[in-house]
Design an enzyme around this catalytic site. Structure first.
Site, PDB file in Angstrom:
ATOM      1  N   LYS A  41       0.817  -1.175   0.000  1.00  0.00           N
ATOM      2  CA  LYS A  41       0.000   0.000   0.000  1.00  0.00           C
ATOM      3  C   LYS A  41       0.865   1.245   0.000  1.00  0.00           C
ATOM      4  O   LYS A  41       0.468   2.295  -0.492  1.00  0.00           O
ATOM      5  CB  LYS A  41      -0.920   0.030   1.224  1.00  0.00           C
ATOM      6  CG  LYS A  41      -1.918  -1.084   1.305  1.00  0.00           C
ATOM      7  CD  LYS A  41      -2.689  -1.029   2.623  1.00  0.00           C
ATOM      8  CE  LYS A  41      -3.591  -2.258   2.688  1.00  0.00           C
ATOM      9  NZ  LYS A  41      -4.200  -2.381   4.006  1.00  0.00           N
ATOM     10  N   GLY A  42       2.048   1.125   0.560  1.00  0.00           N
ATOM     11  CA  GLY A  42       2.895   2.287   0.772  1.00  0.00           C
ATOM     12  C   GLY A  42       3.290   3.054  -0.469  1.00  0.00           C
ATOM     13  O   GLY A  42       3.447   4.267  -0.430  1.00  0.00           O
ATOM     14  N   GLU A  97       8.274   1.699  -5.602  1.00  0.00           N
ATOM     15  CA  GLU A  97       8.243   1.204  -4.223  1.00  0.00           C
ATOM     16  C   GLU A  97       8.419   2.368  -3.255  1.00  0.00           C
ATOM     17  O   GLU A  97       9.055   3.368  -3.592  1.00  0.00           O
ATOM     18  CB  GLU A  97       9.366   0.172  -4.054  1.00  0.00           C
ATOM     19  CG  GLU A  97       9.532  -0.436  -2.705  1.00  0.00           C
ATOM     20  CD  GLU A  97       8.375  -1.289  -2.242  1.00  0.00           C
ATOM     21  OE1 GLU A  97       7.314  -0.707  -1.931  1.00  0.00           O
ATOM     22  OE2 GLU A  97       8.528  -2.510  -2.144  1.00  0.00           O
ATOM     23  N   ASP A  98       7.872   2.226  -2.056  1.00  0.00           N
ATOM     24  CA  ASP A  98       8.045   3.274  -1.055  1.00  0.00           C
ATOM     25  C   ASP A  98       9.417   3.210  -0.394  1.00  0.00           C
ATOM     26  O   ASP A  98      10.075   4.229  -0.225  1.00  0.00           O
ATOM     27  CB  ASP A  98       6.927   3.234   0.002  1.00  0.00           C
ATOM     28  CG  ASP A  98       6.764   1.886   0.685  1.00  0.00           C
ATOM     29  OD1 ASP A  98       7.476   0.913   0.315  1.00  0.00           O
ATOM     30  OD2 ASP A  98       5.911   1.770   1.585  1.00  0.00           O
ATOM     31  N   ASP A 101      14.672  -1.847   2.178  1.00  0.00           N
ATOM     32  CA  ASP A 101      15.616  -1.994   3.284  1.00  0.00           C
ATOM     33  C   ASP A 101      16.377  -3.305   3.151  1.00  0.00           C
ATOM     34  O   ASP A 101      17.461  -3.318   2.598  1.00  0.00           O
ATOM     35  CB  ASP A 101      14.976  -1.771   4.654  1.00  0.00           C
ATOM     36  CG  ASP A 101      13.725  -2.586   4.910  1.00  0.00           C
ATOM     37  OD1 ASP A 101      13.547  -3.640   4.294  1.00  0.00           O
ATOM     38  OD2 ASP A 101      12.929  -2.163   5.756  1.00  0.00           O
ATOM     39  N   LYS A 129      17.258   2.286   2.252  1.00  0.00           N
ATOM     40  CA  LYS A 129      17.901   2.122   3.555  1.00  0.00           C
ATOM     41  C   LYS A 129      19.034   1.099   3.386  1.00  0.00           C
ATOM     42  O   LYS A 129      18.922  -0.058   3.804  1.00  0.00           O
ATOM     43  CB  LYS A 129      16.855   1.625   4.556  1.00  0.00           C
ATOM     44  CG  LYS A 129      17.199   1.874   6.000  1.00  0.00           C
ATOM     45  CD  LYS A 129      16.223   1.213   6.956  1.00  0.00           C
ATOM     46  CE  LYS A 129      14.864   1.824   6.984  1.00  0.00           C
ATOM     47  NZ  LYS A 129      14.006   1.214   8.040  1.00  0.00           N
ATOM     48  N   PHE A 150      13.094   3.310  11.809  1.00  0.00           N
ATOM     49  CA  PHE A 150      11.747   2.949  11.364  1.00  0.00           C
ATOM     50  C   PHE A 150      10.999   4.233  11.029  1.00  0.00           C
ATOM     51  O   PHE A 150      10.824   5.098  11.884  1.00  0.00           O
ATOM     52  CB  PHE A 150      11.001   2.135  12.423  1.00  0.00           C
ATOM     53  CG  PHE A 150       9.727   1.561  11.871  1.00  0.00           C
ATOM     54  CD1 PHE A 150       9.754   0.496  10.992  1.00  0.00           C
ATOM     55  CD2 PHE A 150       8.508   2.129  12.194  1.00  0.00           C
ATOM     56  CE1 PHE A 150       8.578  -0.009  10.449  1.00  0.00           C
ATOM     57  CE2 PHE A 150       7.328   1.633  11.657  1.00  0.00           C
ATOM     58  CZ  PHE A 150       7.367   0.553  10.787  1.00  0.00           C
ATOM     59  N   ARG A 163       0.146   6.667   7.428  1.00  0.00           N
ATOM     60  CA  ARG A 163       0.394   6.740   5.989  1.00  0.00           C
ATOM     61  C   ARG A 163       0.117   8.141   5.445  1.00  0.00           C
ATOM     62  O   ARG A 163       0.729   8.583   4.493  1.00  0.00           O
ATOM     63  CB  ARG A 163      -0.491   5.752   5.222  1.00  0.00           C
ATOM     64  CG  ARG A 163      -0.126   4.307   5.400  1.00  0.00           C
ATOM     65  CD  ARG A 163      -0.975   3.429   4.468  1.00  0.00           C
ATOM     66  NE  ARG A 163      -0.918   2.039   4.833  1.00  0.00           N
ATOM     67  CZ  ARG A 163       0.072   1.209   4.503  1.00  0.00           C
ATOM     68  NH1 ARG A 163       1.078   1.644   3.792  1.00  0.00           N
ATOM     69  NH2 ARG A 163       0.036  -0.050   4.887  1.00  0.00           N
TER      70      ARG A 163
END
Length: 173
Positions: A41-42, A97-98, A101, A129, A150, A163
């Site tokens: 969803k990000g 993509e958001d 990592d 990241k 985070f 969000r």
């Protein structure tokens, strides 16, 4: 809410960088059309803004892939929750993509999508990241490299909230 959120990247910085990325990507695909795949969803906030600033024809599709659940670290298990609605065979594809990592989810996703025979397959992420990387992933377009913290906002969540924040913030639990 017991957590505090400290601004890491402002709304203005995000808007500026997205416009720069749109120019860069539009130039790279000049004379072509681009099929953008949003990882839900990000990624939806980022892809929506990015696509609005593109100067080439774009089409969009969505996938939902999970390796987090409600945790703050990846479980390492990748699950396809929603697959694409249409074929990508022969298309120039950009995965949007958001955040990247560990690289596990994107490594899995890239391998799977390459098998579907797109003309080209590239990756664009708002946040990278690299300190958390467990699997190498070639990122073609990066908004911001961030430290190992985070983060929430601009599509990223903590237990499905935050969000809607217009900036990227660090969650302090």
């Amino acid at each position: 809410m017991a957590e505090t959120i400290k601004v890491l990247i402002s709304e203005e910085e995000i808007d500026k960088r997205i416009k720069e990325l749109a120019v860069e990507i539009s130039k790279a695909y000049e004379g072509k059309s681009l099929h953008m795949i949003c990882v839900l969803k990000g990624g939806v906030f980022f892809m929506t803004e990015l696509s609005k600033h593109m100067t080439i024809p774009v089409s969009i599709d969505f996938m939902s892939v999970s390796s987090y659940g409600d945790a703050t670290v990846s479980s390492g298990r990748v699950k396809i929750v929603k697959d694409l609605d249409e074929s990508i065979e022969g298309k120039d594809v950009l995965i949007v993509e958001d955040i990247i990592d560990s690289g596990r989810t994107l490594s899995y996703l890239l391998a799977m999508l390459k098998g579907r025979m797109p003309a080209s397959l590239k990756l664009c992420t708002l946040l990278d990241k690299p300190d958390r990387r467990e699997m190498e992933v070639a990122v073609d377009y990066t908004g911001f490299k961030i430290p190992d913290a985070f983060v929430v906002g601009y599509g990223l969540d903590y237990k499905q909230i935050y969000r809607n924040l217009p900036y990227i913030g660090v969650v302090e639990l």
